[in-house]
Structure formats: C-alpha cells, structure tokens
Design a protein around this motif. Structure first.
Motif, PDB file in Angstrom:
ATOM      1  N   THR A  46      12.754  -2.066  -3.306  1.00 48.38           N
ATOM      2  CA  THR A  46      12.075  -1.180  -2.362  1.00 48.38           C
ATOM      3  C   THR A  46      10.884  -1.941  -1.796  1.00 48.38           C
ATOM      4  OG1 THR A  46      12.702   0.800  -3.611  1.00 48.38           O
ATOM      5  CG2 THR A  46      10.862   1.011  -2.073  1.00 48.38           C
ATOM      6  N   ALA A  47      10.874  -2.139  -0.486  1.00 45.57           N
ATOM      7  CA  ALA A  47       9.818  -2.918   0.148  1.00 45.57           C
ATOM      8  C   ALA A  47       8.879  -2.002   0.923  1.00 45.57           C
ATOM      9  CB  ALA A  47      10.411  -3.968   1.075  1.00 45.57           C
ATOM     10  N   GLY A  48       7.620  -2.391   0.963  1.00 42.51           N
ATOM     11  CA  GLY A  48       6.607  -1.640   1.705  1.00 42.51           C
ATOM     12  C   GLY A  48       5.278  -2.323   1.551  1.00 42.51           C
ATOM     13  N   SER A  49       4.248  -1.731   2.092  1.00 45.33           N
ATOM     14  CA  SER A  49       2.915  -2.295   1.905  1.00 45.33           C
ATOM     15  C   SER A  49       2.490  -2.105   0.454  1.00 45.33           C
ATOM     16  CB  SER A  49       1.912  -1.617   2.833  1.00 45.33           C
ATOM     17  OG  SER A  49       1.722  -0.260   2.454  1.00 45.33           O
ATOM     18  N   SER A  50       1.681  -3.021  -0.043  1.00 48.80           N
ATOM     19  CA  SER A  50       1.219  -2.914  -1.432  1.00 48.80           C
ATOM     20  C   SER A  50       0.460  -1.611  -1.663  1.00 48.80           C
ATOM     21  CB  SER A  50       0.323  -4.110  -1.775  1.00 48.80           C
ATOM     22  OG  SER A  50       1.075  -5.300  -1.844  1.00 48.80           O
ATOM     23  N   GLY A  51      -0.326  -1.190  -0.656  1.00 47.11           N
ATOM     24  CA  GLY A  51      -1.094   0.043  -0.798  1.00 47.11           C
ATOM     25  C   GLY A  51      -0.208   1.266  -0.917  1.00 47.11           C
ATOM     26  N   LEU A  52       0.846   1.324  -0.108  1.00 49.91           N
ATOM     27  CA  LEU A  52       1.753   2.472  -0.161  1.00 49.91           C
ATOM     28  C   LEU A  52       2.541   2.476  -1.465  1.00 49.91           C
ATOM     29  CD1 LEU A  52       3.055   4.932   1.141  1.00 49.91           C
ATOM     30  CD2 LEU A  52       4.657   3.398   2.291  1.00 49.91           C
ATOM     31  N   LEU A  53       3.032   1.325  -1.891  1.00 47.49           N
ATOM     32  CA  LEU A  53       3.777   1.252  -3.145  1.00 47.49           C
ATOM     33  C   LEU A  53       2.894   1.630  -4.331  1.00 47.49           C
ATOM     34  CD1 LEU A  53       5.750  -2.053  -2.466  1.00 47.49           C
ATOM     35  CD2 LEU A  53       6.695   0.269  -2.481  1.00 47.49           C
ATOM     36  N   TYR A  54       1.652   1.196  -4.287  1.00 44.02           N
ATOM     37  CA  TYR A  54       0.696   1.565  -5.339  1.00 44.02           C
ATOM     38  C   TYR A  54       0.549   3.087  -5.420  1.00 44.02           C
ATOM     39  CZ  TYR A  54      -3.936   2.564  -7.296  1.00 44.02           C
ATOM     40  OH  TYR A  54      -4.980   3.100  -8.003  1.00 44.02           O
ATOM     41  N   SER A  55       0.412   3.727  -4.261  1.00 44.41           N
ATOM     42  CA  SER A  55       0.279   5.188  -4.231  1.00 44.41           C
ATOM     43  C   SER A  55       1.530   5.862  -4.769  1.00 44.41           C
ATOM     44  CB  SER A  55      -0.007   5.663  -2.805  1.00 44.41           C
ATOM     45  OG  SER A  55      -1.248   5.156  -2.339  1.00 44.41           O
TER      46      SER A  55
END
Length: 291
Positions: free
Chosen positions: A54-63
């Motif tokens: 699952t790829a995305g921005s680090s900030g979104l994945l963290y959330s």
C-alpha cells in the motif's frame, strides 16, 4: 475433453498454491514505491511469500496506522513518523532502523526544456554531456526565472516535499515560488501531475524520476542542498508475520540490495538503525553484534 480437464485442474492447483503463500502487508512511502516494485519479485522468491503493498505519503500512512489500519511493516520516507510510532508503543522493539537515504531531482517538462532561454539551454547542454547533477547556480537560474509552476508533494505529509521546501528557502527561492507551487498528495501523484501538465517543473524523489522520467528531463539535486532524507522502517507490534517482516528488514539492509538501491536513486545507509552495532532478533529483542 481430457486435456481441458487437466488444464483446469492445473490452473486450480496453481491458484491454490498462490493463495497458500502467506502475505506480508507493507505500507510504503510513495517515493520509494518504484524501488520496492523493482525488488519485490526477488524478495518474494526468497521468503516464499507475497507482498501486499500500500503506497501513499508517509504522513497519511502514519495516520492510518494510528487509526488501526493493519500493516505488518511501515517503510517511511522519513524518521519522524517511525519515532512517533515507537514512542506510542506501536512497533516491535528495536525494529526502527534505516533502510535507505533519499535524494531529490529537478524534473523539467520536455516542452519547457526545449525553449531557447539561457537556463534551459544550459540544462540541455549538461544532459547532452551526461552531467546529471545540478549546481547551485543552475538550480537558482532554472527555478528563479519565469513564472513556471513547480510541483512538489505536500510538505506536511511527504518527506520529499518537506525537504524540497527547506531547500527552496535555503537558496532564497521561496518568496519567488510560493505562489506558484502545485501540491500533490505524494511523490507518485506529483509525477502524475507533471505528466498531465499541471506544472512545468517539479522537485521529486530521484528514484521516482529514474523510474518514470518520460515526458521530461531531470537532473539530480546534490544531497547537501537539502536536509538529509532518512528512510526508516518499523515492524508493527500487531503483526502476525514477525519473522518475515524481520527478513524484509534484513533483505533491504543487505549489501547487495544496498548496492542495487544506489542504482535505483538512493544513497546507501551508513549503518542499521540508530546505531551500527544494534540489530533485531526474531523475537524482537535488541541484541548486539558481539553476542
């Protein structure tokens, strides 16, 4: 009829074997996704498992992780989010370790680079001579002139976008560019916006430019132009695939893979984790090389 039956049986058998392979759920910063895709086949063969990426921005994945999304491993594009997860008790002890160091590139649309202005003539000449690293003068010249829109990933969510903004401020380019910025959700989205013509230039991960640079020209931005981009990995506490997660960490840190990552646009790590003498054992306990 018999041949058809045998063929169907073989296909069902192969499908069943595919389903029986365990899955490792990996959340990966979008800037590292091209490298992860280049490596996944080799790792899957070694671990006899499947990566569900699952790829995305680090900030979104963290959330998403803080909100209860189930992942086994988080490959962040920075060290800030892994540190926060560690402090909150979300990770396997000792699993926060560095796996790569990021680089940036300046991407210029082919239409813009073909213009006869002095700055873009310089860029074309450098590319023709196989020089692929920008100088400070070139960076200021290319970004400081004209009214071109500049695409970067959202600096609040993406480490590469944050590093790009800090670099622009360092070179005193921010006042000229801040009203011409186009913000993408993550590095992959930035590349899409550039190909769609939403911006004429972009500052994106060098690995992203290498993997999908069609439609434009790009040059690597020297690492000392911007803050270091430390990519860190953590194994999530609730994983049921701890041994395979550790295997992925060890795979990414291995010398052959580190050498390959350099060809994919990343700098090799100096050591593992916060200290070169620390490693992680299969039960998650911290051990040292001398033990």
């Amino acid at each position: 009829m018999l041949k058809r039956f045998l063929l169907c049986s073989l296909l069902l058998l192969l499908a069943g074997c595919h389903r029986d392979r365990p899955e490792l759920r990996v959340a990966v910063d979008a800037g590292f996704q091209p490298a992860m895709e280049a490596l996944r086949g080799d790792f899957e063969a070694q671990c006899n498992c499947l990566l569900r990426v699952t790829a995305g921005s680090s900030g979104l994945l963290y959330s998403q992780i803080r909100g209860g999304e189930l992942f086994d491993v988080f490959l962040s594009g920075d060290m800030a989010r892994p540190v926060l997860l560690e402090k909150a008790g979300f990770i396997v002890p000792a699993s926060r370790q560095e796996y790569a160091r990021g680089q940036l590139a300046l991407w210029v649309s082919r239409q813009l680079s073909e213009k006869k202005s002095a700055g873009f003539s310089t860029l074309n000449a450098e590319l023709a001579s196989n020089r692929t690293e920008l100088t400070p003068r070139q960076l200021i010249l290319l970004l400081g002139k004209g009214k071109h829109r500049l695409v970067i990933a959202d600096p609040q969510l993406a480490p590469d976008g944050d590093a790009a903004v800090k670099m622009l401020k360092k070179f005193r380019l921010w006042p000229r560019l801040k009203n011409r910025m186009v913000y993408a959700g993550h590095a992959g989205h930035a590349q899409i916006l550039l190909h769609q013509g939403e911006g004429e230039m972009g500052v994106i991960p060098y690995g992203q430019a290498l993997a999908s640079g069609r439609g434009g020209q790009y040059m690597r931005i020297p690492a000392h132009f911007h803050p270091p981009i430390h990519h860190q990995l953590v194994i999530l506490r609730n994983t049921r695939e701890r041994s395979r997660a550790i295997q992925l960490l060890q795979y990414l840190q291995s010398p052959p893979v580190q050498a390959r990552l350099e060809s994919l646009g990343y700098l090799a790590i100096a050591g593992t984790g916060d200290s070169p003498d620390k490693a992680i054992s299969p039960d998650g306990a911290r051990v040292t090389n001398s033990e």
